[in-house]
Design a protein around this motif. Structure first.
Motif, mmCIF file in Angstrom:
data_model
loop_
_atom_site.group_PDB
_atom_site.id
_atom_site.type_symbol
_atom_site.label_atom_id
_atom_site.label_comp_id
_atom_site.label_asym_id
_atom_site.label_seq_id
_atom_site.Cartn_x
_atom_site.Cartn_y
_atom_site.Cartn_z
ATOM 1 N N GLN A 109 -59.940 1.442 -20.012
ATOM 2 C CA GLN A 109 -60.876 0.978 -21.037
ATOM 3 C C GLN A 109 -60.361 1.205 -22.459
ATOM 4 N N ASN A 113 -59.103 -6.134 -22.858
ATOM 5 C CA ASN A 113 -59.581 -6.764 -21.626
ATOM 6 C C ASN A 113 -59.507 -8.287 -21.763
ATOM 7 N N THR A 221 -67.222 -5.156 -20.409
ATOM 8 C CA THR A 221 -66.796 -3.748 -20.458
ATOM 9 C C THR A 221 -66.426 -3.332 -21.887
ATOM 10 N N ASN A 224 -62.999 1.908 -25.228
ATOM 11 C CA ASN A 224 -63.132 3.328 -25.565
ATOM 12 C C ASN A 224 -62.313 3.630 -26.827
ATOM 13 N N SER A 289 -65.342 6.223 -20.404
ATOM 14 C CA SER A 289 -64.708 5.191 -19.576
ATOM 15 C C SER A 289 -65.114 5.297 -18.119
#
Ligand SMILES: [Ca+2]
Ligand SMILES: [Ca+2]
Length: 346
Positions: A109, A113, A221, A224, A289
């Motif tokens: 994370q 993505n 998602t 982080n 995460s």
């Protein structure tokens, strides 16, 4: 009479000699095959042994991640960073019986993505043009000069979005591909970037570790902020808050891990932002995460295997920790550093 008998003797001798020759060839063949069979069985056994060692290391890493989560729940502070965490480990080559094991754990994370390029809506997967530009910016930073990051980012969006229309000036859908079909759904691995129409062999990043800046997780998602390398922050945060925003995150996590996004966004550099942009950052950023990667290298008698496991670390009772994927890959690159590649660059 005597002549015939001698002749028969001669025949018998030839037959015996031939039989002997055939038998010894047969014996050679049997020995050769047996030897090959033993070698093959030994190779399989050795391969399986390395695989079992790697699986054992994976279980240990998985337990480290679960322990860390339980600690966090107990302390009522759910966050994951690269400095103080137990999971962000790098095990140097360590002897175990007849093997050498090395391992490292990464936070997926903290990576860009690819599935951010689409949003899951009732109308299917709809492309997000702002995210496409972020990917373009990141690709521009990691791909060689002669690549065309704008084209690749738009082709990636067409690859993922549900429609079969080339939405922007550059892009590619089924009619352009001819020999293959676009999945029109979220990617399962960042290597799908290499399947795009415009991706050439010369587009491979000079540093193979740069693949560690990309990942493929479910579309919504969060990123982080405690584990993301600067290149990823430049694309995601820099596009909205400028380089000052990126610097604010890197400076504050040097002191101690960022514990919540609300107080991060209360810093002047963010609070002066357009409210809509700030809400967007608030929705996209996080401090903990759920998706991790465990890399294990095993060496036995000079033979090597690498196991790359991706894990979902569930939070509650009904959400157990699960393996998302396992990949036995050739050792073409060194083990990725713990946390994330490039994290400790500066
Ligand atoms: Ca499209
Ligand atoms: Ca499409």
């Amino acid at each position: 009479m005597g002549v015939i008998k001698r002749y028969q003797h001669g025949m018998a001798l030839i037959i015996v000699l031939m039989l002997f020759a055939i038998l010894s060839t047969l014996a050679m063949e049997i020995l050769f095959r047996q030897n090959r069979f033993l070698n093959r069985a030994d190779n399989l056994l050795q391969w399986d042994k390395r695989y079992q060692y790697a699986m054992a290391a994976e279980v240990v890493a998985q337990q480290g991640l679960i322990d860390d989560l339980q600690d966090d729940i107990k302390n009522n502070a759910q966050l994951d960073d690269c400095v103080e965490e137990k999971w962000a480990v790098q095990l140097p080559p360590t002897p175990y019986e007849d093997a050498f094991l090395s391992a490292s754990v990464q936070d997926l994370q903290g990576r860009f993505n690819l599935n951010w390029l689409i949003a899951d809506s009732p109308d299917g997967f709809v492309r997000q043009q702002d995210r496409v530009r972020e990917l373009e910016q990141l690709l521009d930073e990691i791909l060689p000069d002669q690549s065309n990051p704008g084209r690749l980012a738009n082709e990636m969006a067409d690859w993922l979005d549900s429609n079969n229309i080339v939405d922007e000036a550059e892009g590619a859908e089924d009619p352009e591909y001819r020999d293959r079909r676009t999945p029109n759904m979220p990617a399962t691995h960042e290597s799908e970037l290499r399947a795009l129409l415009g991706f050439q062999a010369t587009d491979m990043p000079e540093d193979p570790m740069a693949w560690g800046l990309l990942t493929a997780l479910p579309p919504g998602t969060s990123l982080n902020v405690n584990t993301a390398p600067q290149q990823v922050l430049n694309a995601v945060v820099g596009s909205l808050a400028g380089p000052e925003g990126v610097k604010a995150i890197i400076d504050s996590r040097k002191e101690e891990p960022i514990s919540d996004i609300g107080s991060l966004l209360a810093m002047p550099v963010f609070s002066e932002m357009d409210e809509e942009d700030r809400d967007l950052l608030n929705a996209r950023l996080g401090v903990s995460s759920e998706y991790f990667q465990v890399m294990v290298d095993v060496e036995v008698d000079g033979q090597l295997s690498r196991l790359v496991t991706r894990l979902f670390r569930g939070g509650g009772e009904g959400e157990p920790t699960a393996v998302v994927s396992r990949q036995v890959s050739p050792l073409l690159t060194p083990l990725e550093p713990a946390c994330n590649p490039f994290y400790n660059e500066e």
